[in-house]
Design a protein around this motif. Structure first.
Motif, short mmCIF file in Angstrom:
data_model
loop_
_atom_site.label_atom_id
_atom_site.label_comp_id
_atom_site.label_asym_id
_atom_site.label_seq_id
_atom_site.Cartn_x
_atom_site.Cartn_y
_atom_site.Cartn_z
N LYS A 23 0.85 -1.19 0.00
CA LYS A 23 0.00 0.00 0.00
C LYS A 23 0.89 1.25 0.00
N GLY A 24 0.73 2.06 -1.01
CA GLY A 24 1.52 3.28 -1.11
C GLY A 24 2.91 3.08 -1.69
N CYS A 25 3.15 1.95 -2.34
CA CYS A 25 4.47 1.68 -2.92
C CYS A 25 4.78 2.73 -4.00
N LEU A 26 5.87 3.44 -3.81
CA LEU A 26 6.24 4.51 -4.74
C LEU A 26 6.71 3.98 -6.08
N ILE A 27 7.36 2.83 -6.08
CA ILE A 27 7.82 2.24 -7.35
C ILE A 27 6.63 1.85 -8.21
N TYR A 28 5.62 1.21 -7.59
CA TYR A 28 4.42 0.83 -8.34
C TYR A 28 3.72 2.07 -8.90
N ARG A 29 3.59 3.09 -8.07
CA ARG A 29 2.92 4.32 -8.53
C ARG A 29 3.68 4.96 -9.70
N LYS A 30 5.01 4.99 -9.61
CA LYS A 30 5.82 5.56 -10.68
C LYS A 30 5.63 4.74 -11.97
N ASN A 31 5.70 3.42 -11.85
CA ASN A 31 5.51 2.56 -13.02
C ASN A 31 4.11 2.71 -13.59
N LEU A 32 3.12 2.86 -12.73
CA LEU A 32 1.74 3.02 -13.16
C LEU A 32 1.56 4.32 -13.94
N LYS A 33 2.26 5.35 -13.49
CA LYS A 33 2.16 6.64 -14.15
C LYS A 33 2.81 6.61 -15.54
N ASN A 34 3.88 5.82 -15.69
CA ASN A 34 4.65 5.79 -16.93
C ASN A 34 4.27 4.65 -17.87
N THR A 35 3.55 3.65 -17.38
CA THR A 35 3.19 2.48 -18.20
C THR A 35 1.73 2.11 -17.95
N SER A 36 1.36 0.94 -18.43
CA SER A 36 0.01 0.44 -18.22
C SER A 36 -0.09 -0.27 -16.86
N VAL A 37 -1.31 -0.58 -16.47
CA VAL A 37 -1.54 -1.28 -15.21
C VAL A 37 -0.87 -2.65 -15.23
N SER A 38 -0.98 -3.37 -16.34
CA SER A 38 -0.40 -4.71 -16.39
C SER A 38 1.12 -4.67 -16.35
N GLU A 39 1.73 -3.68 -16.99
CA GLU A 39 3.19 -3.56 -16.95
C GLU A 39 3.65 -3.18 -15.54
N ALA A 40 2.92 -2.32 -14.87
CA ALA A 40 3.26 -1.95 -13.50
C ALA A 40 3.14 -3.17 -12.59
N GLY A 41 2.11 -3.98 -12.81
CA GLY A 41 1.92 -5.21 -12.03
C GLY A 41 2.99 -6.24 -12.33
N ASN A 42 3.47 -6.27 -13.56
CA ASN A 42 4.55 -7.19 -13.92
C ASN A 42 5.81 -6.90 -13.13
N TYR A 43 6.08 -5.61 -12.88
CA TYR A 43 7.24 -5.28 -12.05
C TYR A 43 7.10 -5.95 -10.69
N CYS A 44 5.93 -5.80 -10.09
CA CYS A 44 5.70 -6.39 -8.77
C CYS A 44 5.87 -7.90 -8.81
N LEU A 45 5.35 -8.53 -9.82
CA LEU A 45 5.34 -9.98 -9.91
C LEU A 45 6.72 -10.57 -10.18
N PHE A 46 7.52 -9.90 -11.01
CA PHE A 46 8.78 -10.49 -11.45
C PHE A 46 10.03 -9.83 -10.88
#
Length: 71
Positions: A23-46
């Motif tokens: 909750k509140g992960c800055l890396i996820y938010r940054k990735n979400l702002k620059n890419t799609s939801v699935s690409e941001a989620g891929n960062y988290c997953l992999f």
């Protein structure tokens, strides 16, 4: 019955990890702002260690769910 308790414990642990670490992960938010939801989620997953831990716990839930249906 033990598997039901195990799956309950895993779900509680997943919820706690999401609440306290994701909750509140800055890396996820940054990735979400620059890419799609699935690409941001891929960062988290992999890439993210917390995301990898969540994936392992999710796989464990699938395992328990499978054996509960077989019983």
């Amino acid at each position: 019955m033990a598997k039901v308790e195990n799956s309950r414990i895993v779900r509680i642990h997943i919820h706690d990890v999401l609440d306290h670490k994701c909750k509140g992960c800055l890396i996820y938010r940054k990735n979400l702002k620059n890419t799609s939801v699935s690409e941001a989620g891929n960062y988290c997953l992999f890439e993210c260690e917390v995301g990898k831990e969540l994936k392992r716990m999710g796989d464990r839930l699938l395992y328990y769910s499978f054996w509960e249906r077989m019983a």
